[in-house]
Design an enzyme around this catalytic site. Structure first.
Site, PDB file in Angstrom:
ATOM      1  N   LYS A 166       0.820  -1.196   0.000  1.00  0.00           N
ATOM      2  CA  LYS A 166       0.000   0.000   0.000  1.00  0.00           C
ATOM      3  C   LYS A 166       0.862   1.256   0.000  1.00  0.00           C
ATOM      4  O   LYS A 166       1.940   1.296   0.615  1.00  0.00           O
ATOM      5  CB  LYS A 166      -0.914   0.014   1.227  1.00  0.00           C
ATOM      6  CG  LYS A 166      -1.968  -1.080   1.221  1.00  0.00           C
ATOM      7  CD  LYS A 166      -2.883  -0.952   0.031  1.00  0.00           C
ATOM      8  CE  LYS A 166      -3.911  -2.063  -0.003  1.00  0.00           C
ATOM      9  NZ  LYS A 166      -4.794  -1.974  -1.174  1.00  0.00           N
ATOM     10  N   ASP A 194      -0.072   0.199  -4.575  1.00  0.00           N
ATOM     11  CA  ASP A 194      -1.518   0.428  -4.699  1.00  0.00           C
ATOM     12  C   ASP A 194      -1.898   1.616  -3.828  1.00  0.00           C
ATOM     13  O   ASP A 194      -1.780   1.563  -2.604  1.00  0.00           O
ATOM     14  CB  ASP A 194      -2.264  -0.834  -4.254  1.00  0.00           C
ATOM     15  CG  ASP A 194      -3.771  -0.713  -4.388  1.00  0.00           C
ATOM     16  OD1 ASP A 194      -4.259   0.335  -4.860  1.00  0.00           O
ATOM     17  OD2 ASP A 194      -4.474  -1.677  -4.016  1.00  0.00           O
ATOM     18  N   GLU A 220      -1.149   0.793  -9.019  1.00  0.00           N
ATOM     19  CA  GLU A 220      -2.578   0.466  -9.012  1.00  0.00           C
ATOM     20  C   GLU A 220      -3.413   1.596  -8.407  1.00  0.00           C
ATOM     21  O   GLU A 220      -3.042   2.174  -7.389  1.00  0.00           O
ATOM     22  CB  GLU A 220      -2.790  -0.822  -8.217  1.00  0.00           C
ATOM     23  CG  GLU A 220      -4.218  -1.335  -8.197  1.00  0.00           C
ATOM     24  CD  GLU A 220      -4.315  -2.726  -7.603  1.00  0.00           C
ATOM     25  OE1 GLU A 220      -5.347  -3.025  -6.978  1.00  0.00           O
ATOM     26  OE2 GLU A 220      -3.346  -3.509  -7.752  1.00  0.00           O
ATOM     27  N   GLU A 246     -10.992  -2.057 -10.354  1.00  0.00           N
ATOM     28  CA  GLU A 246     -11.795  -2.711  -9.319  1.00  0.00           C
ATOM     29  C   GLU A 246     -13.052  -1.917  -8.989  1.00  0.00           C
ATOM     30  O   GLU A 246     -13.985  -2.457  -8.402  1.00  0.00           O
ATOM     31  CB  GLU A 246     -10.971  -2.948  -8.058  1.00  0.00           C
ATOM     32  CG  GLU A 246     -10.634  -1.709  -7.258  1.00  0.00           C
ATOM     33  CD  GLU A 246      -9.777  -2.014  -6.047  1.00  0.00           C
ATOM     34  OE1 GLU A 246     -10.323  -2.005  -4.934  1.00  0.00           O
ATOM     35  OE2 GLU A 246      -8.571  -2.244  -6.212  1.00  0.00           O
ATOM     36  N   ASP A 269     -13.092  -7.120 -10.603  1.00  0.00           N
ATOM     37  CA  ASP A 269     -13.361  -8.013  -9.478  1.00  0.00           C
ATOM     38  C   ASP A 269     -14.550  -8.877  -9.867  1.00  0.00           C
ATOM     39  O   ASP A 269     -15.659  -8.367 -10.078  1.00  0.00           O
ATOM     40  CB  ASP A 269     -13.662  -7.219  -8.207  1.00  0.00           C
ATOM     41  CG  ASP A 269     -13.728  -8.118  -6.976  1.00  0.00           C
ATOM     42  OD1 ASP A 269     -14.561  -9.059  -6.977  1.00  0.00           O
ATOM     43  OD2 ASP A 269     -12.963  -7.901  -6.028  1.00  0.00           O
ATOM     44  N   HIS A 296      -8.833  -8.303  -9.657  1.00  0.00           N
ATOM     45  CA  HIS A 296      -8.804  -7.917  -8.251  1.00  0.00           C
ATOM     46  C   HIS A 296      -9.552  -8.991  -7.474  1.00  0.00           C
ATOM     47  O   HIS A 296     -10.638  -9.418  -7.869  1.00  0.00           O
ATOM     48  CB  HIS A 296      -9.502  -6.567  -8.073  1.00  0.00           C
ATOM     49  CG  HIS A 296      -9.715  -6.151  -6.661  1.00  0.00           C
ATOM     50  ND1 HIS A 296     -10.876  -6.441  -5.966  1.00  0.00           N
ATOM     51  CD2 HIS A 296      -8.924  -5.487  -5.801  1.00  0.00           C
ATOM     52  CE1 HIS A 296     -10.781  -5.952  -4.747  1.00  0.00           C
ATOM     53  NE2 HIS A 296      -9.603  -5.368  -4.618  1.00  0.00           N
ATOM     54  N   GLU A 329      -4.316 -11.845  -7.708  1.00  0.00           N
ATOM     55  CA  GLU A 329      -4.143 -11.411  -6.328  1.00  0.00           C
ATOM     56  C   GLU A 329      -4.458 -12.541  -5.356  1.00  0.00           C
ATOM     57  O   GLU A 329      -5.431 -13.274  -5.533  1.00  0.00           O
ATOM     58  CB  GLU A 329      -5.079 -10.228  -6.063  1.00  0.00           C
ATOM     59  CG  GLU A 329      -4.940  -9.615  -4.694  1.00  0.00           C
ATOM     60  CD  GLU A 329      -5.628  -8.273  -4.590  1.00  0.00           C
ATOM     61  OE1 GLU A 329      -5.203  -7.476  -3.744  1.00  0.00           O
ATOM     62  OE2 GLU A 329      -6.587  -8.026  -5.346  1.00  0.00           O
TER      63      GLU A 329
END
Length: 389
Positions: A166, A194, A220, A246, A269, A296, A329
């Site tokens: 992150k 991300d 991301e 996503e 997703d 995702h 992922e």
């Protein structure tokens, strides 16, 4: 074989260690799963990604229109749900409800026909997947850098060849932590970042430029999912691959993303974008634009298994004699709902994931564990948020 029952369940668990990312802090996991049962007792499991209580309400909204319908006609059922929600839910949580039901129907179809979902999607083009570990969230500790490095090295010891961390705490802190992680894991492990749309275009460009020397495989959700122009400009002004999607729904949302040249990597997703039925179309659309697809994935083994079958069927892009293994992922954070409530037939070892050959998704639910974690056993005020990745 006709649908006899559709039962949504909201399951929730308080985390032992709360964590946060660029948007929010969370101390619970909360997920909506659904069981679809046919008249002969055959059943399938699905899952929705997003606000669990709202997804449950969406499933309950669709249920009266689906009972008694032929389960193998999943595209007919998908179209019914789409038309029932088109006037007021072209994107958002009702699409996650559609996704949950659709995934369950694919699970049923596989069981009825004795085939894994990947085969029914068109065949296993990628029997082995090289997933990346999702983790490296922020926690309230005295030395966050030390904590992140320790976690990253743990994933490396487990055999993962790639990790995603992150960012979004501010450019100075982000650069510091990215540099520390890259130094710790070395150059033989892929690293993605991300931001969960924490930045505007100018900030995202500055961060991309400053971390580019750390060999970032993709950036991301750098900017708001509404900022198609920011995505496009960022792609034009950095060599770092840009990933997103996503927050998009249905092929129509991804068409906007692709027409605007926003991303190099498309990230639907499956449990939100419209289920496996729609994800298949999104993958075809992405290939028409020569973009990679990396779904995702978040939640229980139901969602993870659906993504595994989906990636197992993806086209090579481009095709060549020696292709890199596809990726997806794989959440490695604390999640009792995943590890106790759901069971799976996936084989993961040395950083590689093998597409299962079990009929359907190859998942099931421990009903005792489900009862343990059903929402009614935890105060609803405590269980009001969901975690995003």
């Amino acid at each position: 074989m006709n649908i006899a029952r559709i039962e949504p369940f909201v399951i929730v668990n308080k985390l032992d260690t709360p964590f946060y990312f660029s948007q929010w802090q969370y101390d619970i996991r909360k997920i909506c799963i659904v069981k679809v049962t046919l008249e002969d007792g055959t059943y399938g499991w699905g899952e929705g990604y997003g606000p669990a209580g709202v997804i449950k309400a969406g499933i309950e909204f669709f249920t009266p229109f689906l009972l008694g319908r032929e389960a193998l006609g999943h595209e007919v059922i998908w179209q019914e749900m789409y038309h029932r929600s088109l006037d007021y839910a072209r994107s958002g949580t009702l699409q996650a409800a559609i996704s949950a039901i659709d995934v369950a129907l694919w699970d049923i179809k596989g069981k009825l026909l004795g085939q894994p979902v990947s085969v029914l999607l068109g065949g296993v083009k990628n029997p082995i997947i090289e997933p990346y570990a999702t983790g490296l969230y922020f926690t309230k500790v005295d030395n966050l850098e030390e904590e992140l490095v320790s976690e990253a090295l743990h994933y490396k010891r487990e055999g993962f060849k790639a990790i995603k961390m992150k960012v979004g705490l501010g450019i100075k802190k982000d650069v510091k932590y990215v540099a520390a992680i890259r130094k710790a894991i070395g150059t033989d492990m892929r690293l993605m970042i991300d931001a969960n749309h924490a930045y505007n275009y100018r900030e995202a460009l500055e961060l991309a430029q400053k971390v580019s020397l750390y060999d970032i495989s993709w950036f991301e959700e750098p900017v708001s999912p509404e900022d198609y122009e920011g995505y496009r400009r960022l792609r034009e002004n950095t060599t770092m691959p840009i990933a997103g999607g996503e927050c998009e729904y249905l092929k129509f949302g991804f068409k906007r993303l692709l027409e605007n040249e926003c991303v190099d990597i498309v990230q639907p997703d499956i449990c939100a974008c419209g289920g496996l039925t729609e994800a298949k179309g999104i993958a075809t659309l992405a290939k028409a634009y020569n973009k990679d697809v990396v779904p995702h994935t978040w939640g229980t083994w139901i969602a993870i298994s659906a993504a595994t079958h989906f990636v197992g069927n993806l086209d090579e892009n481009p095709g060549r004699m020696y292709n890199d293994l596809p990726t997806m992922e794989l959440d490695r954070t604390e999640n009792a709902l995943r590890d106790e409530v759901t069971q799976h037939s996936l084989k993961l070892g040395n950083g590689l994931l093998h597409v299962p050959k079990t009929p359907g998704l190859g998942v099931d639910v421990d009903m005792d564990a489900l009862e343990k974690y059903r929402e009614r056993e935890i105060d609803r005020d405590e269980a009001s948020f969901e975690i995003r990745t």
